[in-house]
Design an enzyme around this catalytic site. Sequence first.
Site, PDB file in Angstrom:
ATOM      1  N   SER A  38       0.980  -1.073  -0.061  1.00 23.03           N
ATOM      2  CA  SER A  38       0.056  -0.058   0.091  1.00 23.03           C
ATOM      3  C   SER A  38       0.964   1.187   0.149  1.00 23.03           C
ATOM      4  O   SER A  38       1.894   1.417  -1.038  1.00 23.03           O
ATOM      5  CB  SER A  38      -1.027  -0.142   1.018  1.00 23.03           C
ATOM      6  OG  SER A  38      -1.920   0.919   1.098  1.00 23.03           O
TER       7      SER A  38
ATOM      8  N   HIS B 234      -7.618  -4.936  -1.772  1.00 22.59           N
ATOM      9  CA  HIS B 234      -6.617  -4.589  -0.969  1.00 22.59           C
ATOM     10  C   HIS B 234      -5.853  -5.521  -0.129  1.00 22.59           C
ATOM     11  O   HIS B 234      -4.713  -5.458  -0.043  1.00 22.59           O
ATOM     12  CB  HIS B 234      -6.983  -3.290  -0.150  1.00 22.59           C
ATOM     13  CG  HIS B 234      -5.853  -2.567   0.169  1.00 22.59           C
ATOM     14  ND1 HIS B 234      -5.194  -1.873  -0.858  1.00 22.59           N
ATOM     15  CD2 HIS B 234      -5.515  -2.271   1.312  1.00 22.59           C
ATOM     16  CE1 HIS B 234      -4.123  -1.056   0.013  1.00 22.59           C
ATOM     17  NE2 HIS B 234      -4.290  -1.186   1.033  1.00 22.59           N
TER      18      HIS B 234
ATOM     19  N   ASP C  16      -9.664  -3.710  -5.669  1.00 23.51           N
ATOM     20  CA  ASP C  16      -9.129  -2.916  -4.615  1.00 23.51           C
ATOM     21  C   ASP C  16      -9.525  -1.329  -4.851  1.00 23.51           C
ATOM     22  O   ASP C  16      -9.446  -0.598  -5.681  1.00 23.51           O
ATOM     23  CB  ASP C  16      -7.595  -2.660  -4.773  1.00 23.51           C
ATOM     24  CG  ASP C  16      -6.853  -2.074  -3.429  1.00 23.51           C
ATOM     25  OD1 ASP C  16      -7.458  -1.561  -2.738  1.00 23.51           O
ATOM     26  OD2 ASP C  16      -5.726  -2.434  -3.227  1.00 23.51           O
TER      27      ASP C  16
END
Length: 690
Positions: free
Chosen positions: A542, A663, A628
């Site tokens: 991320s 994600h 995501d």
Amino acid sequence: MNPPNAAKRPVTSTHHGVTITDDYAWLRADNWQEVMRDPSVLAPDIRAHLDAENDYTAAEMADTEVLQAALFVEMRARIKEDDSSVPAPDGPFAYATRFTEGAEQPLIVRTPREGGAETIMIDANKLAEGRAYFRLGGADHSPDHKLLAYAYDDKGSENYTLHVRDIESGTDLADIIEGTTGGGSWAADSKTLFYTVLDDNHRPCRVYRHVVGTPKADDVLVYEETDPGFFLGVGETQSARYILVDSHDHETSEVRLLDAQDPTGALRLIAPRETGLEYSVDHKGDTLYILTNADGAEDFKIVTAPVAAPGRENWTDLVPHKPGTLILDMTVYQDFMVRLERSGGLPRIVIRDLASGAEHEIAFDEEAYSLGLGGGYEFDTTSIRFSYSSMTTPTRVYDYDVATRTRVLRKEEEIPSGHDPDAYVTRRVFAPTADGETVPVSILYRKDTKLDGSAPLLLYGYGSYGITIPASFSTTRLSLVDRGFVYAIAHIRGGKDKGFRWYADGRREKKANTFKDFIAAGEYLAEEGFTARGRIVGWGGSAGGMLMGAVANMAPELFGGIIAEVPFVDVLNTMLDDTLPLTPPEWPEWGNPIESAADFQTILSYSPYDNVEAKAYPPILAIGGLTDPRVTYWEPAKWVAKLREKKQGDAALLLKTNMEAGHGGAAGRFDRLKETAFSTAFALKVTGKV
């Protein structure tokens, strides 16, 4: 097999007098909102490209398939498959989560505290049947213990469908609410449920009130957040007396109270939003307890205010601000308050008697460790629950009696295949930076690993949003350490490891400090013989994936490999697109390049995608998720396309897109292990440990 080469379809835009050209903008689906809900509507040319990248990655990693299988087997062997959490008491029952052997998904269960048979309230394995993806969201029982509000996401897009179940019969009621953030908060009447919904751009923006047994069309809007830069959430105080409606971005918060005993009543604002003012709220009796950074309390303080008049003018210091001691969290119980602090880079738990004001700490001995407060349902109690681990010590869950100051070990993470903590060493070192700071680095290695520069090293980092990566135990990293790796976590600026200042020095115009700290940590570890330059594998996800992209541009020769999971690498284009879910709420973190020329230039200076150059890069594995909503799939796809166009040399460049997840990757616990085994195999391959 030849690598895929994405077509170049230039899109040009001008901002603040600067023209930028994006050759791979076409990989961003125009109908991305619809793709989040239904991945089958992805444009055929985009799907074909992602499929080609997946095929190429599979071919390039084919020589590690046996290794991946072996890694998966040993990682799975370290997990107690029929595991369960320590039951959390609440009135007549104790609630827990447990797994059965071989199951991907959990069971949500309860047992009578006075003895009796277990009730399986939710079997997520049954709910997941026939679905390519399934993640259980909140599961919240009503105050009368008769109903359970639960939610699930079956796309990976964090778009949850909320259900209400009759616990005794095990049947779902007709109440079905789609498009929520998951879970809900019950009023005291056990029939009124508050929940948060997402807008068309996937932002939580409205809190509704639902009465069980009534149509969704009759639900009442309680509060709407009209600022797209603020996210909205709903919760409750530990006392369960008040529902909390919280609006926030990364530097400002605003909380409203609703009496849980009067669910149709009016919301009461505590303090109006003021840029830079953060606060959170708990309650006892006629008093609110507020954790805040008000009045220059950079590392936060705790104040009190009367419920009847909660405005800032009535805030009174209870736990004053102490520079360098960051208050991370607090919970208020009937007779005491517990807070989690960090000082000197390490966490600690402090108990305060509310009547006398006397305080004491819960002490720990290891050089580096992780702490977590377990919460719990009950308010009138003398016991708290916390978890403790270190990089060598598996997680231990304790119940602590605040009156007798005694702790009881309730659970220790069991490693079925065996684990000898004495076979490993954990250390905390400090890497100097060019501007005079020192970066804490937590290290794990086997005692028999030679620290002569020959060992490969996995260097993990994040460094954003004030998030601190704990020096906690992980069963999966042992697969690297047992094969001769040194494992290190760089606690770089952008996190709050050394207080709020550490965070402030790694955001917005100071963001480059995050990347420089990570590079400094790697250089120091090489100089000290833990590894050598070119033997370091960087790993981050991320915003940590953005870190990976930045350091690959800045110091490619330092790394023997880069693993970037769901990497936030297209920072400038994302921050210029105010339709994306996280963009307006993220401007306080990164800056607003739409409005500010200075912010535009700052982001342009480090955005990994915009700074790819014609030079040699280390081997890179980028991992994305099609649905995501946080780091959209096209960010790693565009980055890899540009790297493939520009990079020199023949170092591996791989993109793997999970076409059925978002994600967090795969939702099942064993499917997640397979993904970890894949990335671990890449690290072993690029360092010659296969």
